[in-house]
Motif scaffolding. Sequence first.
Motif, PDB file in Angstrom:
ATOM      1  N   PHE A 252       0.852  -1.179   0.000  1.00  0.00           N
ATOM      2  CA  PHE A 252       0.000   0.000   0.000  1.00  0.00           C
ATOM      3  C   PHE A 252       0.890   1.231   0.000  1.00  0.00           C
ATOM      4  N   ASN A 253       0.598   2.188  -0.885  1.00  0.00           N
ATOM      5  CA  ASN A 253       1.423   3.388  -0.964  1.00  0.00           C
ATOM      6  C   ASN A 253       0.569   4.550  -1.454  1.00  0.00           C
ATOM      7  N   CYS A 254       0.473   5.589  -0.642  1.00  0.00           N
ATOM      8  CA  CYS A 254      -0.260   6.790  -1.049  1.00  0.00           C
ATOM      9  C   CYS A 254       0.737   7.886  -1.388  1.00  0.00           C
ATOM     10  N   SER A 255       0.493   8.583  -2.485  1.00  0.00           N
ATOM     11  CA  SER A 255       1.436   9.589  -2.967  1.00  0.00           C
ATOM     12  C   SER A 255       1.136  10.994  -2.448  1.00  0.00           C
ATOM     13  N   CYS A 256       0.177  11.133  -1.532  1.00  0.00           N
ATOM     14  CA  CYS A 256      -0.145  12.467  -1.042  1.00  0.00           C
ATOM     15  C   CYS A 256       1.005  13.014  -0.197  1.00  0.00           C
ATOM     16  N   ARG A 258       2.306  16.874   2.080  1.00  0.00           N
ATOM     17  CA  ARG A 258       1.905  18.189   2.575  1.00  0.00           C
ATOM     18  C   ARG A 258       2.172  19.264   1.520  1.00  0.00           C
ATOM     19  N   GLU A 259       3.272  19.119   0.806  1.00  0.00           N
ATOM     20  CA  GLU A 259       3.597  20.086  -0.237  1.00  0.00           C
ATOM     21  C   GLU A 259       2.528  20.083  -1.329  1.00  0.00           C
ATOM     22  N   GLY A 260       2.104  18.878  -1.739  1.00  0.00           N
ATOM     23  CA  GLY A 260       1.085  18.785  -2.773  1.00  0.00           C
ATOM     24  C   GLY A 260      -0.239  19.379  -2.326  1.00  0.00           C
ATOM     25  N   VAL A 261      -0.622  19.128  -1.064  1.00  0.00           N
ATOM     26  CA  VAL A 261      -1.857  19.702  -0.533  1.00  0.00           C
ATOM     27  C   VAL A 261      -1.745  21.222  -0.474  1.00  0.00           C
ATOM     28  N   GLY A 262      -0.566  21.715  -0.084  1.00  0.00           N
ATOM     29  CA  GLY A 262      -0.356  23.154  -0.036  1.00  0.00           C
ATOM     30  C   GLY A 262      -0.501  23.804  -1.401  1.00  0.00           C
ATOM     31  N   GLN A 263       0.000  23.147  -2.437  1.00  0.00           N
ATOM     32  CA  GLN A 263      -0.135  23.678  -3.790  1.00  0.00           C
ATOM     33  C   GLN A 263      -1.596  23.717  -4.222  1.00  0.00           C
ATOM     34  N   MET A 264      -2.338  22.690  -3.822  1.00  0.00           N
ATOM     35  CA  MET A 264      -3.763  22.669  -4.142  1.00  0.00           C
ATOM     36  C   MET A 264      -4.496  23.821  -3.448  1.00  0.00           C
ATOM     37  N   LEU A 265      -4.169  24.058  -2.177  1.00  0.00           N
ATOM     38  CA  LEU A 265      -4.806  25.147  -1.433  1.00  0.00           C
ATOM     39  C   LEU A 265      -4.471  26.500  -2.045  1.00  0.00           C
ATOM     40  N   THR A 266      -3.230  26.656  -2.477  1.00  0.00           N
ATOM     41  CA  THR A 266      -2.828  27.919  -3.094  1.00  0.00           C
ATOM     42  C   THR A 266      -3.695  28.224  -4.298  1.00  0.00           C
ATOM     43  N   GLY A 267      -4.053  27.189  -5.044  1.00  0.00           N
ATOM     44  CA  GLY A 267      -4.881  27.381  -6.226  1.00  0.00           C
ATOM     45  C   GLY A 267      -6.296  27.824  -5.911  1.00  0.00           C
ATOM     46  N   LEU A 268      -6.735  27.645  -4.658  1.00  0.00           N
ATOM     47  CA  LEU A 268      -8.091  28.063  -4.289  1.00  0.00           C
ATOM     48  C   LEU A 268      -8.217  29.576  -4.163  1.00  0.00           C
ATOM     49  N   GLY A 269      -7.092  30.250  -3.849  1.00  0.00           N
ATOM     50  CA  GLY A 269      -7.135  31.706  -3.733  1.00  0.00           C
ATOM     51  C   GLY A 269      -7.378  32.182  -2.312  1.00  0.00           C
ATOM     52  N   THR A 282     -14.128  24.683  11.622  1.00  0.00           N
ATOM     53  CA  THR A 282     -12.742  24.564  12.125  1.00  0.00           C
ATOM     54  C   THR A 282     -12.152  25.970  12.195  1.00  0.00           C
ATOM     55  N   PRO A 283     -12.544  26.778  13.180  1.00  0.00           N
ATOM     56  CA  PRO A 283     -12.097  28.170  13.248  1.00  0.00           C
ATOM     57  C   PRO A 283     -10.579  28.278  13.335  1.00  0.00           C
ATOM     58  N   GLY A 284     -10.032  29.136  12.469  1.00  0.00           N
ATOM     59  CA  GLY A 284      -8.594  29.377  12.472  1.00  0.00           C
ATOM     60  C   GLY A 284      -7.767  28.268  11.850  1.00  0.00           C
ATOM     61  N   MET A 285      -8.404  27.362  11.169  1.00  0.00           N
ATOM     62  CA  MET A 285      -7.676  26.215  10.639  1.00  0.00           C
ATOM     63  C   MET A 285      -8.305  25.744   9.324  1.00  0.00           C
ATOM     64  N   VAL A 286      -7.444  25.381   8.374  1.00  0.00           N
ATOM     65  CA  VAL A 286      -7.883  24.701   7.149  1.00  0.00           C
ATOM     66  C   VAL A 286      -7.437  23.252   7.268  1.00  0.00           C
ATOM     67  N   GLU A 287      -8.399  22.331   7.189  1.00  0.00           N
ATOM     68  CA  GLU A 287      -8.092  20.911   7.323  1.00  0.00           C
ATOM     69  C   GLU A 287      -8.446  20.176   6.036  1.00  0.00           C
ATOM     70  N   ILE A 288      -7.505  19.397   5.565  1.00  0.00           N
ATOM     71  CA  ILE A 288      -7.698  18.581   4.365  1.00  0.00           C
ATOM     72  C   ILE A 288      -7.350  17.135   4.704  1.00  0.00           C
ATOM     73  N   ARG A 289      -8.287  16.240   4.473  1.00  0.00           N
ATOM     74  CA  ARG A 289      -8.023  14.816   4.713  1.00  0.00           C
ATOM     75  C   ARG A 289      -7.915  14.088   3.372  1.00  0.00           C
ATOM     76  N   CYS A 290      -6.875  13.303   3.206  1.00  0.00           N
ATOM     77  CA  CYS A 290      -6.677  12.551   1.969  1.00  0.00           C
ATOM     78  C   CYS A 290      -7.742  11.461   1.867  1.00  0.00           C
ATOM     79  N   ASP A 291      -8.448  11.428   0.746  1.00  0.00           N
ATOM     80  CA  ASP A 291      -9.483  10.417   0.552  1.00  0.00           C
ATOM     81  C   ASP A 291      -8.905   9.007   0.471  1.00  0.00           C
ATOM     82  N   PHE A 292      -7.649   8.896   0.075  1.00  0.00           N
ATOM     83  CA  PHE A 292      -7.049   7.581  -0.123  1.00  0.00           C
ATOM     84  C   PHE A 292      -6.488   6.984   1.170  1.00  0.00           C
ATOM     85  N   CYS A 293      -5.601   7.717   1.840  1.00  0.00           N
ATOM     86  CA  CYS A 293      -4.948   7.135   3.012  1.00  0.00           C
ATOM     87  C   CYS A 293      -5.525   7.644   4.327  1.00  0.00           C
ATOM     88  N   GLY A 294      -6.346   8.683   4.282  1.00  0.00           N
ATOM     89  CA  GLY A 294      -6.956   9.208   5.495  1.00  0.00           C
ATOM     90  C   GLY A 294      -6.080  10.171   6.267  1.00  0.00           C
TER      91      GLY A 294
END
Length: 321
Positions: A252-256, A258-269, A282-294
């Motif tokens: 089992f290997n997930c490719s997610c 933190r850097e990749g998630v950060g790049q995705m967030l940057t694209g949101l604006g 989630t006041p004061g926090m952005v939380e992203i959970r990987c659908d694959f590995c959790g």
Amino acid sequence: MSEMTGKSESIDWHSLPQGDELFRFSFEDGRVRGVSLRLESTWQAAIENHDYPPAVASLLGQAVAGAVLMVASLKFEGRLVMQFAGHGPISLLVVQVTSDRRFRCMAKWDDDRLAGTGEHLEDQLGRGQLVLTIEPKDGARYQSLVPIAGAGLENAIEGYFQQSEQLPTRLVLAADGKVTAGMLIQQMPETGGIVPTTGSAAVEFEHVGKLVDTLVGEQGRREMRQVSAPELLHRLFHQEALRIHDVAGVTFNCSCTREGVGQMLTGLGREELEATLDSDETPGMVEIRCDFCGSLYRFDRVDVEQLLSSDSVEPPESTRH
């Protein structure tokens, strides 16, 4: 490992790995080939951060076993993506497997609709289709669409081989929250790429297929989950001229990242990220959970500002839970 041939009794079964490996085998002169696997610790690692209901874990585990078996039977270098999408209680199953047998998987479902649903594939997934995508390292991307039909995932995958590869295929899958297992056999083409429908090769495939069919049903699938892949091969084919070609690990290997998630967030604006930071959930926090590995990635206001800063090269180190 060295190739082992002859009657099943001549194979030293105790010397074979008993864990999360994949076994390629054939019979007689190679006119029928097969692949068998049983994953335990690897499968548990893939779903440990998810709270999958039993029906979802079973169906997703079968999809994982089916996808890994397909990769082992197809000659290519790259990645296979298997996606079942429908309108049923389980709306999505996705499995990604690389040619070196590294996989990750995910599922989406509706708890309310799932309660009391039937066990047939169409009851769980509804009307939909299997989308099978092969992404070779070199060469064109290939995609095949197969309708979801029959009692289980086996039927849909067998449909792909019949439609796209023209290879008679028998497949049995079994899974729960602890183990996923599967066995696939195929009749191989002769000279000119033709698969004979009569003659000794066809008779041999039907004979081996009947042995594999003994695994169909509750008792057979329980046996697949309970015994190792070598033991299952021995039980089924102890009277056959079985040849084990190789044994390969599955991981089992997930490719997610933190850097990749950060790049995705940057694209949101900025506007959307600041709205998320100010939300009540989630006041004061952005939380992203990987659908694959959790895995859960958390970005506070300082992290977000650094992501949005024009001179930020990469997301800062922060806690990953």
